[in-house]
Design an enzyme around this catalytic site. Structure first.
Site, PDB file in Angstrom:
ATOM      1  CE  LYS A 193      -3.934  -2.224   0.523  1.00 50.13           C
ATOM      2  NZ  LYS A 193      -5.117  -2.096  -0.327  1.00 50.13           N
ATOM      3  CG  ASP A 247      -4.100  -0.902  -3.587  1.00 50.65           C
ATOM      4  OD1 ASP A 247      -4.662   0.127  -4.008  1.00 50.65           O
ATOM      5  OD2 ASP A 247      -4.725  -1.858  -3.078  1.00 50.65           O
ATOM      6  CD  GLU A 273      -5.042  -2.794  -6.381  1.00 47.25           C
ATOM      7  OE1 GLU A 273      -4.170  -3.640  -6.660  1.00 47.25           O
ATOM      8  OE2 GLU A 273      -5.891  -2.985  -5.503  1.00 47.25           O
ATOM      9  CD  GLU A 302      -9.878  -2.412  -4.178  1.00 48.86           C
ATOM     10  OE1 GLU A 302      -8.730  -2.795  -4.485  1.00 48.86           O
ATOM     11  OE2 GLU A 302     -10.237  -2.249  -3.009  1.00 48.86           O
ATOM     12  CG  ASP A 325     -15.330  -6.656  -5.411  1.00 50.48           C
ATOM     13  OD1 ASP A 325     -14.433  -6.539  -4.565  1.00 50.48           O
ATOM     14  OD2 ASP A 325     -16.477  -7.067  -5.147  1.00 50.48           O
ATOM     15  CG  HIS A 352     -10.609  -6.357  -4.671  1.00 47.15           C
ATOM     16  ND1 HIS A 352     -11.838  -6.228  -4.056  1.00 47.15           N
ATOM     17  CD2 HIS A 352      -9.689  -5.989  -3.758  1.00 47.15           C
ATOM     18  CE1 HIS A 352     -11.663  -5.788  -2.819  1.00 47.15           C
ATOM     19  NE2 HIS A 352     -10.376  -5.630  -2.609  1.00 47.15           N
TER      20      HIS A 352
HETATM   21 MG   LIG Z   1      -6.793  -2.510  -3.729  1.00 45.51          MG
END
Ligand SMILES: [Mg+2]
Length: 445
Positions: A193, A247, A273, A302, A325, A352
């Site tokens: 992240k 992400d 992402e 997602e 998703d 996702h």
């Molecule tokens: Mg994500």
């Protein structure tokens, strides 16, 4: 962005006048879950009194029926609470269908004829990108290889990646431990992240890269993979063949995203992402265009709320990787339309997952994609987080090469049925977990 998550599930069971029950759910991250439950009751009410075999005979028509309530449509259409509620219900119908045929969901679909799959797919509003006739051609061209691909994936598993090592807020020590653990389990795609602090992201990224690029940490008997192989080419793989993805969970404006991610070039991510707002198709296209010279791609999906958003992402050449998703899209029938469009536009689908039940769901979708639609899993990776699987009767699992095992139990349907004990314990607000928290004065506001 997604701080203070309280992983939750809006869960639905469709009962019949036999012993058969179909289960479905959609994922939320806490408050709002009960609003989705109310919406599910409204959508599911459209099925009361229907004949199951009539519903199964034309699953595309069944999907159309679920989204066709004119008053509920006003509070969408096909987006937000009403759409994820429809996802839970549509998935429950598919679960019921698979159980009646005593096949896992993926197997039910890959065993269908191309015509049946087309009939099960929703095409409304996307025929300027993909017509039913084109979808039929795609499915027919892959039909003869289905058996062989099914055997292959049962033997080797479906490729996966881990997100758990790279969460924001972990100490360097915890990141190192989790990364080494993931390497030892055979994973070679890792995600972290980013977006809170660039200097911190660089430091964590360098740490993760130093570990995943280190040949001495590979599990015994494992060789480094060729970064220029068909599987890894263009993914900025390091010397061991390890790939890093980043992400941002939608934190930036468009120009900010480009600036920030350029600054992370040193850690060689394959893609960024969710760099910006999930509805901003041109924004994603611009970010992709500006990052292309740096060899960094763009992924999203997602939070893409329906097939029309995906259609535009494909048409605008806005993404390198499509991240569907399983329950933000309104169930399997809408997912099929996105898988077919992704095949036509040549974009790999890397679903996702991670929240409650998402890993259980998505392995079915990736198997359908590989066996019946795209015919390839070479460049795909399916998200995996080892979290909350214990609540499911048929939890997903990973083999020693870091790949998903194929669900094979004929009774598991879409693998989303939860243990009754988990439901009794965690149902909001009367479950035993919440009642005892209340007694201790610990119930969140
Ligand atoms: Mg994500």
């Amino acid at each position: 962005m997604n701080t203070d998550c309280d992983y939750s599930s809006a869960y639905v069971s469709l009962c019949t006048n036999t012993d058969l029950v179909g289960h479905g759910m959609t994922f939320t991250i806490g408050r709002g879950n009960d609003i989705v439950c109310m919406a599910i009751k409204e959508v599911a009410a459209r099925l009361v009194g229907k004949d199951t075999e009539e519903l199964f005979a034309d699953m595309g028509k069944t999907w159309d029926w679920l989204v066709a309530d004119p008053q509920l449509r006003w509070i969408g259409p096909e987006k937000g609470v009403i759409h994820i509620a429809t996802g839970a219900v549509n998935n429950a119908v598919w679960d019921l269908f698979a159980r009646t045929r005593q096949k896992p969901l993926w197997k039910l679909i890959v065993d269908m004829s191309p015509e049946e799959i087309v009939r099960s797919t929703t095409f409304r509003y996307i025929t300027d990108a993909l017509t039913p006739a084109e979808a039929l051609d795609i499915l027919k061209s892959n039909d003869s290889g289905k058996k062989e691909r099914e055997q292959t994936v049962k033997q080797v598993g479906y490729p996966a990646y881990v997100t758990s090592a790279g969460w924001l807020g972990y100490s360097d020590e915890k990141i190192a431990t989790l990364t080494k653990e993931a390497i030892s389990h055979g994973f070679n795609h890792f995600k972290m992240k980013v977006g809170a602090d660039q200097a911190d992201d660089l430091r964590r990224g360098r740490l993760i890269r130093s570990l995943i690029d280190d040949p001495s940490l590979l599990p015994s008997g494992t060789k480094a993979r060729d970064p220029n192989s068909a599987e890894l080419k263009g993914k900025n793989a390091g010397p061991t063949g390890a790939v890093l993805m980043i992400d941002a969970n939608q934190v930036w404006d468009v120009e900010e995203a480009v600036e920030y991610v350029r600054g992370l070039q040193e850690i060689k991510p394959w893609f960024i992402e969710e760099p910006t707002a999930p509805d901003d198709i041109f924004g994603h296209a611009n970010i992709r265009r500006y990052l292309a010279p740096y060899g960094i791609g763009v992924a999203t999906g997602e939070h893409a709320h329906n097939r029309i958003v995906f259609k535009q992402l494909f048409q605008a050449e806005a993404i390198d990787v499509c991240q569907i998703d399983s329950c933000r899209l309104a169930g399997v029938s809408e997912v099929l339309s996105v898988l077919l469009m992704a095949k036509k536009y040549g974009v790999p689908v890397c679903p996702h997952a991670g929240g409650v039940g998402l890993c259980e769901y998505v392995i079915h979708l990736s198997l359908i994609d590989y066996i019946a639609i795209s015919g390839s899993m070479e460049r795909n990776v399916l998200e995996y987080v080892d979290h909350l699987h214990e609540h499911f009767l048929y939890p997903c699992s990973i083999n020693d090469k870091g790949r998903y095992n194929v669900p094979t139990n004929p009774l598991e349907g879409y693998s989303i049925e939860m243990h009754k004990s988990s439901i009794a314990e965690f149902s909001w607000p009367a479950g035993s977990y919440w009642m005892s928290a209340k007694e201790k004065g610990q119930v969140p506001q």
